[in-house]
Design a protein around this motif. Sequence first.
Motif, PDB file in Angstrom:
ATOM      1  N   GLY B 160       9.757 -18.300   4.651  1.00 29.75           N
ATOM      2  CA  GLY B 160      11.005 -18.556   3.919  1.00 29.75           C
ATOM      3  C   GLY B 160      11.261 -17.488   2.879  1.00 29.75           C
ATOM      4  N   ARG B 161      11.557 -17.939   1.665  1.00 33.83           N
ATOM      5  CA  ARG B 161      11.773 -17.011   0.560  1.00 33.83           C
ATOM      6  C   ARG B 161      10.503 -16.833  -0.261  1.00 33.83           C
ATOM      7  N   HIS B 162       9.402 -17.403   0.216  1.00 31.40           N
ATOM      8  CA  HIS B 162       8.251 -17.525  -0.662  1.00 31.40           C
ATOM      9  C   HIS B 162       7.381 -16.277  -0.739  1.00 31.40           C
ATOM     10  N   ALA B 163       6.806 -15.870   0.378  1.00 29.74           N
ATOM     11  CA  ALA B 163       5.806 -14.801   0.285  1.00 29.74           C
ATOM     12  C   ALA B 163       5.709 -14.009   1.578  1.00 29.74           C
ATOM     13  N   HIS B 164       5.342 -12.764   1.426  1.00 33.01           N
ATOM     14  CA  HIS B 164       5.058 -11.891   2.561  1.00 33.01           C
ATOM     15  C   HIS B 164       3.942 -10.959   2.062  1.00 33.01           C
ATOM     16  N   PRO B 165       2.749 -11.528   1.935  1.00 33.09           N
ATOM     17  CA  PRO B 165       1.696 -10.802   1.208  1.00 33.09           C
ATOM     18  C   PRO B 165       1.273  -9.483   1.850  1.00 33.09           C
ATOM     19  N   THR B 166       1.194  -9.417   3.187  1.00 37.75           N
ATOM     20  CA  THR B 166       0.732  -8.140   3.761  1.00 37.75           C
ATOM     21  C   THR B 166       1.777  -7.041   3.594  1.00 37.75           C
ATOM     22  N   GLN B 167       3.060  -7.419   3.554  1.00 34.67           N
ATOM     23  CA  GLN B 167       4.098  -6.426   3.277  1.00 34.67           C
ATOM     24  C   GLN B 167       3.903  -5.849   1.869  1.00 34.67           C
ATOM     25  N   ALA B 168       3.665  -6.743   0.902  1.00 33.22           N
ATOM     26  CA  ALA B 168       3.467  -6.272  -0.465  1.00 33.22           C
ATOM     27  C   ALA B 168       2.221  -5.393  -0.552  1.00 33.22           C
ATOM     28  N   LEU B 169       1.180  -5.755   0.183  1.00 33.05           N
ATOM     29  CA  LEU B 169      -0.051  -4.961   0.140  1.00 33.05           C
ATOM     30  C   LEU B 169       0.165  -3.572   0.730  1.00 33.05           C
ATOM     31  N   LEU B 170       0.940  -3.507   1.828  1.00 29.52           N
ATOM     32  CA  LEU B 170       1.164  -2.181   2.409  1.00 29.52           C
ATOM     33  C   LEU B 170       2.060  -1.344   1.493  1.00 29.52           C
ATOM     34  N   ASP B 171       2.926  -2.008   0.761  1.00 34.12           N
ATOM     35  CA  ASP B 171       3.737  -1.285  -0.222  1.00 34.12           C
ATOM     36  C   ASP B 171       2.855  -0.744  -1.351  1.00 34.12           C
ATOM     37  N   MET B 172       1.901  -1.570  -1.803  1.00 34.11           N
ATOM     38  CA  MET B 172       1.001  -1.123  -2.862  1.00 34.11           C
ATOM     39  C   MET B 172       0.144   0.038  -2.359  1.00 34.11           C
ATOM     40  N   PHE B 173      -0.268  -0.081  -1.109  1.00 35.01           N
ATOM     41  CA  PHE B 173      -1.083   0.974  -0.505  1.00 35.01           C
ATOM     42  C   PHE B 173      -0.309   2.289  -0.484  1.00 35.01           C
ATOM     43  N   THR B 174       0.951   2.197  -0.094  1.00 32.41           N
ATOM     44  CA  THR B 174       1.803   3.395  -0.024  1.00 32.41           C
ATOM     45  C   THR B 174       1.983   4.001  -1.418  1.00 32.41           C
ATOM     46  N   ILE B 175       2.242   3.133  -2.388  1.00 35.50           N
ATOM     47  CA  ILE B 175       2.426   3.632  -3.757  1.00 35.50           C
ATOM     48  C   ILE B 175       1.143   4.284  -4.258  1.00 35.50           C
ATOM     49  N   ARG B 176       0.009   3.622  -3.990  1.00 34.52           N
ATOM     50  CA  ARG B 176      -1.260   4.149  -4.499  1.00 34.52           C
ATOM     51  C   ARG B 176      -1.587   5.505  -3.872  1.00 34.52           C
ATOM     52  N   ARG B 177      -1.299   5.643  -2.592  1.00 40.73           N
ATOM     53  CA  ARG B 177      -1.571   6.929  -1.930  1.00 40.73           C
ATOM     54  C   ARG B 177      -0.797   8.076  -2.574  1.00 40.73           C
ATOM     55  N   HIS B 178       0.429   7.743  -3.031  1.00 42.32           N
ATOM     56  CA  HIS B 178       1.255   8.806  -3.608  1.00 42.32           C
ATOM     57  C   HIS B 178       1.081   8.956  -5.103  1.00 42.32           C
ATOM     58  N   LYS B 179       0.847   7.835  -5.769  1.00 42.18           N
ATOM     59  CA  LYS B 179       0.916   7.870  -7.233  1.00 42.18           C
ATOM     60  C   LYS B 179      -0.418   7.585  -7.926  1.00 42.18           C
ATOM     61  N   GLY B 180      -1.384   7.069  -7.186  1.00 37.73           N
ATOM     62  CA  GLY B 180      -2.669   6.749  -7.824  1.00 37.73           C
ATOM     63  C   GLY B 180      -2.574   5.566  -8.756  1.00 37.73           C
ATOM     64  N   ASP B 181      -2.715   5.850 -10.039  1.00 38.48           N
ATOM     65  CA  ASP B 181      -2.757   4.818 -11.070  1.00 38.48           C
ATOM     66  C   ASP B 181      -1.422   4.062 -11.202  1.00 38.48           C
ATOM     67  N   PHE B 182      -1.495   2.729 -11.241  1.00 40.77           N
ATOM     68  CA  PHE B 182      -0.266   1.930 -11.390  1.00 40.77           C
ATOM     69  C   PHE B 182       0.172   1.780 -12.845  1.00 40.77           C
ATOM     70  N   THR B 183      -0.764   1.965 -13.772  1.00 41.12           N
ATOM     71  CA  THR B 183      -0.485   1.530 -15.149  1.00 41.12           C
ATOM     72  C   THR B 183       0.619   2.339 -15.828  1.00 41.12           C
ATOM     73  N   LYS B 184       0.881   3.536 -15.311  1.00 38.30           N
ATOM     74  CA  LYS B 184       1.916   4.350 -15.962  1.00 38.30           C
ATOM     75  C   LYS B 184       3.239   4.310 -15.192  1.00 38.30           C
ATOM     76  N   LEU B 185       3.279   3.536 -14.117  1.00 37.13           N
ATOM     77  CA  LEU B 185       4.460   3.580 -13.253  1.00 37.13           C
ATOM     78  C   LEU B 185       5.564   2.628 -13.699  1.00 37.13           C
TER      79      LEU B 185
END
Lengths: 430, 337
Positions: B160-185
Motif C-alpha cells: 500500500g502506502r506503507h513501506a518498500h524497504p528494499t527500494q529504500a535500501l537500494l537508494d541508500m546504497f546508491t547514495i553511499r556509493r556516490h557520496k559516502g558519509d550521510f551526515t553532511k548530506l
Amino acid sequence: MSVLIENARILDPVDGYDTIGSLCVQGSEILARGQAPDGFEPRRRIDASGLWLIPGLIDLAARLREPGQEHKATVASETLAAASGGITSLVVPPDTEPPIDSPAEVELINRRARQACGVRVYVLGALTHQLEGQQLAEMAALMNAGARGVSNANKPLASLLVLRRALEYATTFGLTIVLSAQDPALTGSGCMHEGAVSTRLGLAGIPEAAETAALGAILALVEQTGARVHVARLSTRRGAEMIAKARAEGLPVSADVAAHQLFLTEVDVAEYDPNCHVIPPLRVQRDRDGLRAAVARGEISAICSDHQPHEPDSKLGPFAGTEPGISALETLLPLTLRLVEDGLLSLHDALARVTTGPAEILGFAQGRLTPGARADFVLWDPATMQEVHREDWLSAGHNTPFFNWTFSGQVRETWVAGRPVWTRPSEDTA
Amino acid sequence: MTETLIAHPGARLPEPGPLPNRLQLTDDGQLRHMLTIEGLNRELLTEILDTAESFANMNEKAVKKVPLLRGKTIVNLFFEASTRTRTTFELAAKRLSADVLNVNINTSSAVKGESLLDTLRNIEAMNVDMFVVRHEESGTAHFIARHVAPGISVLNAGDGRHAHPTQALLDMFTIRRHKGDFTKLKVAIVGDILHSRVARSQIHALNILQTGEVRVVAPCSLLPANVDQLGVHVYNDLDAGLKDVDVIIMLRLQRERMEHAHLPSEHEYYQLFGLTSRRLQLAHPTCLVMHPGPANRGVEIESAVADGPHSVILEQVTYGISVRMAVMSMVMGAHQA
C-alpha cells in the motif's frame, strides 16, 4: 414472586441514593428501596453482603447481527453476553440484513428476543428506505411496531435536503432521530484517524473534519427544524464541544460515546491491530481527554458499547480490509467504572451515563431503582478482580482489544423484570 | 496491548520489544523478515549495505552466482503489477542459487474466492522458505509475517502506502556509493509523498543513517498529516526545496491524483514541481538525481534530466539486485542461526 435482597449497597443514580439496605421486588417491579415495608413477606431472601446493587445498564447501540448475519452472532448469544455484562436493556441499530425498515423486521427481532434470556431488546427503525439515504422509511409504521427512534446507522444520506425532510417528518410523531456525524466524502476509504499514526502506517485517514463538518450540518438543521436529535458515537473533542455549545443554547440535542473511545487512541492501532479498527476511528489523546471531560460534565450523557461482534475471518486480513467494530457488551460496565477509579467522575455520575442518561435519551422508564420502577438490576462484586479472558467471553464475537485487561469488580447477577437472567458460575466466585 | 489475532498453529508469537521490530527481528537482533525500515538501527542498515557491496562486486564479474541459498525455494507473491521489483528480486534469488516461483495474483479475482490467508497456506504447503510479497493494502507484509509457519521469511516488496524497504535500501546504497558519509548530506524527496511507500521507507532510512537534512517537497494536497513527525523539513516550493541539496529523489505521479482532486492538471504540476535542467542548477553541482521508476517524463521530470549526467536512475536498478541478495541471504542466515 416477591424477593428481598438484603445488605446490599444500593446505588441509584436517579437521586444519588447510596445506602446499605434492602431492595424489595414484587413481581416485575421494585416495591421498596432501602427498607422493606411492614408486613412484606418475601418468598425468597438473598443476602447480598459486600455487593453493590445498581440499576441494569441501558446500552444505546448493540448489533446483535440478527437477521442476516447469524454467522457473526445471534440475538440469543448476544443478549446472554449483555446480561453477563450487566446490561438489561439494549438498542439495536437498524443496519441489519435486511435493514429494520418495516414492522416485519421489528417483529422478528422482538420474537427472537422473547425466546432469549430475557434482556430487553429495543430497535431503532430506519430513517430511509433500505437505509439507502434517498426515500424516507415508513417511520410511523415502525414507531407503531415498537421502534424507539429512527436512524440511518452509519449509512450516508443523499443530501442535506433528505436529512432536513427526514427530521421534519420524524418530528411529526415526536420521534427521536439518532444520527452519526460522519461526512461520507471526507470519510472516504479511511480506516483510522488521519494523523501521525496513519501517516506512519500508510493507512487512509479519516480527518477530524469528517465529524465536525457533518455535526455542523446536523446542528444547523436541528435549529431549523426543531427536531429532537441524538448524535451517536462522538469521536472528537471538537465534536463534543459543539454538542456542549448547542445544548447550552437550548437545542434539543444529546450525544453518546462508545466506551472504547474513552480508553484507546490511534496509538493502540500499533502494528495494524484489527481489533482497534473502529468507525468512527480511535483518535488522539487530546480527543480522548476531551471526550472524557464531556462525559464528566454530562455534555455527553450516555456511554454505550457500540457492540459489533464479528466472526474471526472478518478480522483476519490486512487492516483496511478488515471489518470495523469491537465486541463490547461485556466490557461496558467495567470500563465505565474504570472512569471512577481514574478519578474522572463520581460513582453516581458514571452509573448515570449507562442508566438514567440513556433512559432519558430514548424515553425509557427503567434505569432506576425507585419504587414502582422495573426490577432490572445488577449485583456487582466490587472486591473481586476480573481479568478478561477469551474462555469466559460469552459474545460470539471475540473481536476485542480488551482481552487480558484487569478490572476491579465483576458482575455477580443480572436481573430483568424481577427474575435473574444471568448468574456468574459459582466456581468463578469462589 | 496483547496479540489477539488467531495465530497459525505453532507459529511463533512476536516477542515483546519496541515497535515495530518484535516481528521482524530475532531475539539477538538479526533480520528474520524485512517488513519495514522503521525501527531498524544504524548498525543493521550498514551491515545490509556492506553485504550488498560484496554482492555488487560479484555481480560485475563474469560468473554471477553463489550457492548461498541452494535448495531454498523463494516465492514472489505479487498481488500488484510490477516489473522492476519482481524481476530484480527474481534475479537476486537466482544469483543466490535459490529456486524461484512467481505467483501473480489479480487482486480483483482473489477477493471473490480465496482469502489472502488461504492463498498463503496453499503455497506454504509446498514447503517454501521465503515469501516476497507485494500487495495494495498497507500492513499486508506484517499480516503475512504474523501468520506464516515458523522458519519462513517474509520480504516486503511494497505494501500500500506503507513501506518498500528494499527500494529504500537500494537508494541508500546508491547514495553511499556516490557520496559516502550521510551526515553532511541534504536530501530532497519531491512529489506525491501522501501515497508513496517509497518515500516513507526512504525517510526512515535516511534518518537512521543520520542524514544531515531530509526534505520533502510537495503541494499540501500531496502531503500526509503530521508528515513532519517522520523527521523531515517540509517545503511547498520546489526552488527553495532544491537549494544546495546533494540528492534529489523524484517520485512518480499517478494519473488518478487528478481524478481525486489532489491536483488540477499534469501541466500545472510540472510547472510547479517538475524537475527541469534549470531547477537542477539550484542544487549542489554534484547533485544526484534519483527516481524509483517508472518515471513520467514531462510530468515530474524532464527527459534531459532523467537521462543527464546527474541521473543515477539506471544504477538504482542495477544495485537493486545486490541489495535484495543481501537481504535474502541475511534473513535466511537468521533462520539458520
